[in-house]
Design a protein around this motif. Structure first.
Motif, PDB file in Angstrom:
ATOM      1  N   ASN A  91       0.820  -1.224   0.000  1.00  0.00           N
ATOM      2  CA  ASN A  91       0.000   0.000   0.000  1.00  0.00           C
ATOM      3  C   ASN A  91       0.850   1.268   0.000  1.00  0.00           C
ATOM      4  O   ASN A  91       0.431   2.312   0.521  1.00  0.00           O
ATOM      5  CB  ASN A  91      -0.954   0.020   1.197  1.00  0.00           C
ATOM      6  CG  ASN A  91      -2.022  -1.060   1.091  1.00  0.00           C
ATOM      7  OD1 ASN A  91      -2.490  -1.366  -0.002  1.00  0.00           O
ATOM      8  ND2 ASN A  91      -2.392  -1.638   2.216  1.00  0.00           N
ATOM      9  N   PHE A  93       1.497   3.792  -2.026  1.00  0.00           N
ATOM     10  CA  PHE A  93       0.956   4.305  -3.274  1.00  0.00           C
ATOM     11  C   PHE A  93       1.784   5.434  -3.870  1.00  0.00           C
ATOM     12  O   PHE A  93       1.773   5.641  -5.080  1.00  0.00           O
ATOM     13  CB  PHE A  93      -0.496   4.719  -3.071  1.00  0.00           C
ATOM     14  CG  PHE A  93      -1.389   3.560  -2.720  1.00  0.00           C
ATOM     15  CD1 PHE A  93      -1.488   2.474  -3.572  1.00  0.00           C
ATOM     16  CD2 PHE A  93      -2.109   3.552  -1.530  1.00  0.00           C
ATOM     17  CE1 PHE A  93      -2.296   1.398  -3.261  1.00  0.00           C
ATOM     18  CE2 PHE A  93      -2.924   2.474  -1.217  1.00  0.00           C
ATOM     19  CZ  PHE A  93      -3.014   1.394  -2.080  1.00  0.00           C
ATOM     20  N   GLU A  94       2.501   6.163  -3.050  1.00  0.00           N
ATOM     21  CA  GLU A  94       3.409   7.173  -3.607  1.00  0.00           C
ATOM     22  C   GLU A  94       4.487   6.502  -4.452  1.00  0.00           C
ATOM     23  O   GLU A  94       4.841   6.976  -5.533  1.00  0.00           O
ATOM     24  CB  GLU A  94       4.034   7.991  -2.480  1.00  0.00           C
ATOM     25  CG  GLU A  94       3.061   8.929  -1.786  1.00  0.00           C
ATOM     26  CD  GLU A  94       3.753   9.832  -0.785  1.00  0.00           C
ATOM     27  OE1 GLU A  94       5.000   9.801  -0.726  1.00  0.00           O
ATOM     28  OE2 GLU A  94       3.058  10.575  -0.073  1.00  0.00           O
ATOM     29  N   ARG A 119      -5.377   2.539  -8.886  1.00  0.00           N
ATOM     30  CA  ARG A 119      -5.539   2.361  -7.435  1.00  0.00           C
ATOM     31  C   ARG A 119      -4.716   3.389  -6.672  1.00  0.00           C
ATOM     32  O   ARG A 119      -5.163   3.941  -5.657  1.00  0.00           O
ATOM     33  CB  ARG A 119      -5.115   0.951  -7.041  1.00  0.00           C
ATOM     34  CG  ARG A 119      -5.234   0.675  -5.554  1.00  0.00           C
ATOM     35  CD  ARG A 119      -6.686   0.705  -5.095  1.00  0.00           C
ATOM     36  NE  ARG A 119      -6.807   0.466  -3.664  1.00  0.00           N
ATOM     37  CZ  ARG A 119      -6.818   1.408  -2.733  1.00  0.00           C
ATOM     38  NH1 ARG A 119      -6.706   2.686  -3.089  1.00  0.00           N
ATOM     39  NH2 ARG A 119      -6.935   1.099  -1.464  1.00  0.00           N
ATOM     40  N   ALA A 120      -3.504   3.658  -7.169  1.00  0.00           N
ATOM     41  CA  ALA A 120      -2.628   4.605  -6.483  1.00  0.00           C
ATOM     42  C   ALA A 120      -3.184   6.029  -6.548  1.00  0.00           C
ATOM     43  O   ALA A 120      -3.216   6.750  -5.541  1.00  0.00           O
ATOM     44  CB  ALA A 120      -1.230   4.550  -7.096  1.00  0.00           C
ATOM     45  N   TYR A 121      -3.628   6.448  -7.731  1.00  0.00           N
ATOM     46  CA  TYR A 121      -4.183   7.800  -7.860  1.00  0.00           C
ATOM     47  C   TYR A 121      -5.483   7.940  -7.075  1.00  0.00           C
ATOM     48  O   TYR A 121      -5.771   9.008  -6.515  1.00  0.00           O
ATOM     49  CB  TYR A 121      -4.402   8.143  -9.329  1.00  0.00           C
ATOM     50  CG  TYR A 121      -3.128   8.506 -10.065  1.00  0.00           C
ATOM     51  CD1 TYR A 121      -2.305   9.522  -9.589  1.00  0.00           C
ATOM     52  CD2 TYR A 121      -2.750   7.843 -11.225  1.00  0.00           C
ATOM     53  CE1 TYR A 121      -1.133   9.869 -10.256  1.00  0.00           C
ATOM     54  CE2 TYR A 121      -1.583   8.176 -11.900  1.00  0.00           C
ATOM     55  CZ  TYR A 121      -0.779   9.190 -11.409  1.00  0.00           C
ATOM     56  OH  TYR A 121       0.386   9.524 -12.068  1.00  0.00           O
ATOM     57  N   ASP A 122      -6.263   6.877  -7.007  1.00  0.00           N
ATOM     58  CA  ASP A 122      -7.481   6.909  -6.217  1.00  0.00           C
ATOM     59  C   ASP A 122      -7.155   7.116  -4.732  1.00  0.00           C
ATOM     60  O   ASP A 122      -7.818   7.888  -4.039  1.00  0.00           O
ATOM     61  CB  ASP A 122      -8.261   5.610  -6.412  1.00  0.00           C
ATOM     62  CG  ASP A 122      -9.587   5.599  -5.669  1.00  0.00           C
ATOM     63  OD1 ASP A 122     -10.328   6.590  -5.754  1.00  0.00           O
ATOM     64  OD2 ASP A 122      -9.873   4.608  -4.989  1.00  0.00           O
ATOM     65  N   SER A 123      -6.128   6.428  -4.270  1.00  0.00           N
ATOM     66  CA  SER A 123      -5.744   6.550  -2.854  1.00  0.00           C
ATOM     67  C   SER A 123      -5.238   7.942  -2.525  1.00  0.00           C
ATOM     68  O   SER A 123      -5.375   8.406  -1.390  1.00  0.00           O
ATOM     69  CB  SER A 123      -4.659   5.516  -2.511  1.00  0.00           C
ATOM     70  OG  SER A 123      -3.412   5.885  -3.065  1.00  0.00           O
ATOM     71  N   GLN A 124      -4.657   8.598  -3.526  1.00  0.00           N
ATOM     72  CA  GLN A 124      -4.120   9.943  -3.326  1.00  0.00           C
ATOM     73  C   GLN A 124      -5.149  11.039  -3.635  1.00  0.00           C
ATOM     74  O   GLN A 124      -4.807  12.215  -3.616  1.00  0.00           O
ATOM     75  CB  GLN A 124      -2.888  10.138  -4.214  1.00  0.00           C
ATOM     76  CG  GLN A 124      -1.740   9.173  -3.935  1.00  0.00           C
ATOM     77  CD  GLN A 124      -1.171   9.343  -2.544  1.00  0.00           C
ATOM     78  OE1 GLN A 124      -0.799  10.439  -2.155  1.00  0.00           O
ATOM     79  NE2 GLN A 124      -1.094   8.249  -1.791  1.00  0.00           N
ATOM     80  N   LYS A 125      -6.372  10.633  -3.937  1.00  0.00           N
ATOM     81  CA  LYS A 125      -7.449  11.574  -4.265  1.00  0.00           C
ATOM     82  C   LYS A 125      -7.091  12.458  -5.453  1.00  0.00           C
ATOM     83  O   LYS A 125      -7.472  13.631  -5.527  1.00  0.00           O
ATOM     84  CB  LYS A 125      -7.803  12.464  -3.056  1.00  0.00           C
ATOM     85  CG  LYS A 125      -8.025  11.702  -1.761  1.00  0.00           C
ATOM     86  CD  LYS A 125      -9.172  10.702  -1.854  1.00  0.00           C
ATOM     87  CE  LYS A 125      -9.401   9.996  -0.535  1.00  0.00           C
ATOM     88  NZ  LYS A 125     -10.440   8.924  -0.636  1.00  0.00           N
TER      89      LYS A 125
END
Length: 212
Positions: A91, A93-94, A119-125
């Motif tokens: 996890n 994501f960065e 998924r990563a961009y979603d986690s970073q809003k």
């Protein structure tokens, strides 16, 4: 890594109704390399990267199946992708975005890489990058789905890899209660998924096959 992608795909409503089209791999290879063709790779990848919603279904199929004829593909067995997968599992994501952008620049139509970035961009809003890559993902997977109807060998869905097959299966809501059988063919492998007398045919292309 694939079971993570099942979880991701649950969130995406990808397909509408589109016309099925027969995939001519020999013509795809020829057109992508022809600078005068409207389906030249550089022309299509420019649209795909800049404004993916402008791609029509045929252009998307040329890009998706055209990966079979490129030498710069990123494989899930590559060390760089394994590193990305490890960051995803943690996890981080960065780091996913950092590594994923490098792999995307090398292989922009790689569905596995796109899913990690989503998924990563979603986690970073990061809605802008998320929607951009989602449009790309939708274009490519719609092209894959419109390659057939899966009711026979002649009309089998055509996919580039086993990983893409599982992405397609998830989109089609084909679950673990289906039994898989396999049958080799000269340029790939048929997987036949069966449940209660219903059969679904998917043809997986060998990445190194040659068209005569």
């Amino acid at each position: 890594m694939k079971h993570y992608f099942f979880l991701l795909l649950v969130f995406f409503s990808v397909f509408g109704f589109s016309q099925k089209s027969k995939i001519d791999l020999k013509n795809i290879e020829k057109s992508l390399k022809n600078s005068d063709s409207p389906y030249n790779y550089e022309k299509l990848i420019f649209k795909y990267k800049g404004y993916p919603k402008s791609l029509d279904s045929i252009e998307a199929q040329y890009l998706y199946y055209g990966r079979n004829f490129r030498d710069d593909k990123v494989s899930t067995t590559d060390d760089a992708f394994k590193s990305l997968a490890d960051a995803f599992k943690e996890n981080n994501f960065e780091e996913c975005i950092k590594q994923g952008k490098v792999l995307y620049d090398k292989d922009p139509t790689n569905l596995d890489v796109l899913l990690v970035l989503l998924r990563a961009y979603d986690s970073q809003k990061d809605g802008s990058n998320f929607m951009h890559h989602l449009s790309q993902f939708r274009s490519l997977t719609e092209g894959m789905k419109n390659s057939g109807d899966g009711t026979s060998e002649k009309t089998a869905y055509l996919v580039n890899s086993v990983g893409d097959e599982y992405i397609l299966l998830n989109i089609l809501n084909i679950g673990k209660d289906y039994v898989r059988g396999s049958k080799p063919t000269k340029d790939g492998m048929f997987d036949i998924w069966e449940k209660d007398g219903r059969k679904l045919y998917i043809k997986i292309l060998y990445l190194d096959f040659k068209i005569n």
